[in-house]
Scaffold this motif. Structure first.
Motif, PDB file in Angstrom:
ATOM      1  N   ALA A  41      29.332  40.456  72.519  1.00  0.00           N
ATOM      2  CA  ALA A  41      27.890  41.295  71.648  1.00  0.00           C
ATOM      3  C   ALA A  41      27.452  42.234  71.830  1.00  0.00           C
ATOM      4  O   ALA A  41      26.930  43.322  72.403  1.00  0.00           O
ATOM      5  CB  ALA A  41      27.010  40.171  71.429  1.00  0.00           C
ATOM      6  N   TRP A  42      27.943  43.628  70.388  1.00  0.00           N
ATOM      7  CA  TRP A  42      26.782  44.541  70.139  1.00  0.00           C
ATOM      8  C   TRP A  42      25.687  44.190  70.251  1.00  0.00           C
ATOM      9  O   TRP A  42      25.399  43.100  69.541  1.00  0.00           O
ATOM     10  CB  TRP A  42      27.601  45.322  68.944  1.00  0.00           C
ATOM     11  N   GLY A 130      34.462  44.787  73.584  1.00  0.00           N
ATOM     12  CA  GLY A 130      34.345  45.155  75.608  1.00  0.00           C
ATOM     13  C   GLY A 130      35.841  45.238  75.875  1.00  0.00           C
ATOM     14  O   GLY A 130      36.667  45.243  75.048  1.00  0.00           O
ATOM     15  N   PRO A 131      35.952  46.279  76.830  1.00  0.00           N
ATOM     16  CA  PRO A 131      37.225  46.779  77.830  1.00  0.00           C
ATOM     17  C   PRO A 131      38.022  46.026  78.036  1.00  0.00           C
ATOM     18  O   PRO A 131      38.895  46.674  79.292  1.00  0.00           O
ATOM     19  CB  PRO A 131      36.553  47.644  79.004  1.00  0.00           C
ATOM     20  N   ARG A 149      35.307  50.855  74.433  1.00  0.00           N
ATOM     21  CA  ARG A 149      35.367  52.069  75.188  1.00  0.00           C
ATOM     22  C   ARG A 149      35.898  51.668  76.332  1.00  0.00           C
ATOM     23  O   ARG A 149      35.309  50.517  76.594  1.00  0.00           O
ATOM     24  CB  ARG A 149      33.837  52.346  75.766  1.00  0.00           C
ATOM     25  N   HIS A 150      36.366  52.395  77.228  1.00  0.00           N
ATOM     26  CA  HIS A 150      36.626  51.756  78.129  1.00  0.00           C
ATOM     27  C   HIS A 150      36.244  52.086  79.927  1.00  0.00           C
ATOM     28  O   HIS A 150      35.890  53.496  79.315  1.00  0.00           O
ATOM     29  CB  HIS A 150      38.749  52.075  78.934  1.00  0.00           C
ATOM     30  N   PRO A 151      35.946  51.495  81.030  1.00  0.00           N
ATOM     31  CA  PRO A 151      35.676  52.403  81.718  1.00  0.00           C
ATOM     32  C   PRO A 151      35.802  53.728  82.365  1.00  0.00           C
ATOM     33  O   PRO A 151      37.492  53.872  81.915  1.00  0.00           O
ATOM     34  CB  PRO A 151      35.082  50.754  82.493  1.00  0.00           C
ATOM     35  N   CYS A 164      29.758  49.692  78.580  1.00  0.00           N
ATOM     36  CA  CYS A 164      31.176  50.076  77.760  1.00  0.00           C
ATOM     37  C   CYS A 164      30.372  49.551  76.601  1.00  0.00           C
ATOM     38  O   CYS A 164      30.778  50.355  75.453  1.00  0.00           O
ATOM     39  CB  CYS A 164      33.039  49.741  78.192  1.00  0.00           C
ATOM     40  N   LEU A 165      30.475  48.551  75.961  1.00  0.00           N
ATOM     41  CA  LEU A 165      29.502  47.894  74.363  1.00  0.00           C
ATOM     42  C   LEU A 165      28.727  48.635  74.122  1.00  0.00           C
ATOM     43  O   LEU A 165      28.493  49.244  73.230  1.00  0.00           O
ATOM     44  CB  LEU A 165      29.632  46.868  74.601  1.00  0.00           C
ATOM     45  N   ASP A 166      27.735  49.088  74.640  1.00  0.00           N
ATOM     46  CA  ASP A 166      26.647  49.644  74.674  1.00  0.00           C
ATOM     47  C   ASP A 166      27.465  50.950  74.401  1.00  0.00           C
ATOM     48  O   ASP A 166      26.389  51.852  73.488  1.00  0.00           O
ATOM     49  CB  ASP A 166      25.523  49.080  75.645  1.00  0.00           C
ATOM     50  N   ALA A 167      28.170  51.628  74.996  1.00  0.00           N
ATOM     51  CA  ALA A 167      28.286  53.233  74.610  1.00  0.00           C
ATOM     52  C   ALA A 167      28.774  53.432  73.034  1.00  0.00           C
ATOM     53  O   ALA A 167      29.894  54.605  72.888  1.00  0.00           O
ATOM     54  CB  ALA A 167      29.912  53.543  75.728  1.00  0.00           C
ATOM     55  N   ILE A 168      29.123  51.930  72.696  1.00  0.00           N
ATOM     56  CA  ILE A 168      29.900  52.366  71.407  1.00  0.00           C
ATOM     57  C   ILE A 168      28.553  52.827  70.495  1.00  0.00           C
ATOM     58  O   ILE A 168      27.978  51.896  70.567  1.00  0.00           O
ATOM     59  CB  ILE A 168      30.620  50.885  70.701  1.00  0.00           C
TER      60      ILE A 168
END
Length: 191
Positions: A41-42, A130-131, A149-151, A164-168
């Motif tokens: 979830a975003w 997610g990645p 977003r990928h790590p 990664c989700l939180d980086a979007i």
């Protein structure tokens, strides 16, 4: 592809009209709920900010969709938005939700089954991933965009997936949404 009868599409259009959405208005469906929310979830507040921005900057009417189990999330997103989103979450069954999606210009949501339903119904889509699954389950066409977003390194455990989700950010999804809408308009000849 998924098919809707003319009657089902008309019922979807009637439901929009009953909610104050006029024929010809640009409709964008947000689906903030998803199973396995911890890793898929975003953030709700980002859906709210995105919906507010899409309504203000491109003049879209915003629908918030979801199952009965996702109605609480949808209500929180709607409550955090400026403007007048229409919440259908928890009020419709699958075929009715499909009719609403088929009457929309764009569907936006997290990685989940409704993304694939929306793609099959043919509005433009933006899937937020997610990645771990975007290569296999994401869509990378002009009308169907995947935001991920990928790590930079290391294994992709639950904590890294969440990071990664939180980086979007909202800007990422907003730009993908505008691009998908523009491509959809060109491909349908409406532009």
């Amino acid at each position: 592809k998924l098919w809707m009868t003319g009657e089902e599409r008309a019922e979807g259009a009637a439901a929009l009209a009953e909610s104050g959405i006029r024929a010809g208005e640009r409709v964008i469906a947000l689906h903030p709920g998803v199973h396995d929310a911890a890793t898929r979830a975003w953030r709700e507040e980002r859906f709210a900010e995105l919906g507010t921005r899409l309504a203000a900057e491109i003049g879209a009417r915003i629908l918030i969709l979801g199952s009965r189990e996702e109605a609480e999330i949808a209500g929180r997103v709607a409550g955090a938005m400026r403007g007048s989103p229409v919440v259908f979450a928890g009020r419709t069954g699958l075929r009715q939700t499909m009719a609403l999606i088929s009457n929309s210009s764009l569907w936006i949501g997290s990685d989940g089954g409704m993304l694939h339903t929306a793609v099959g119904l043919a509005p433009a889509t933006v899937g937020i991933f997610g990645p771990t699954k975007d290569v296999r389950w994401g869509y990378h066409t002009p009308n169907h965009r995947t935001v991920v977003r990928h790590p930079e390194q290391g294994p992709c455990d639950a904590g890294v997936i969440r990071q990664c989700l939180d980086a979007i950010i909202v800007e990422d999804v907003f730009q993908a949404s505008v691009a998908a809408l523009e491509a959809s308009t060109v491909s349908s000849g409406a532009g």
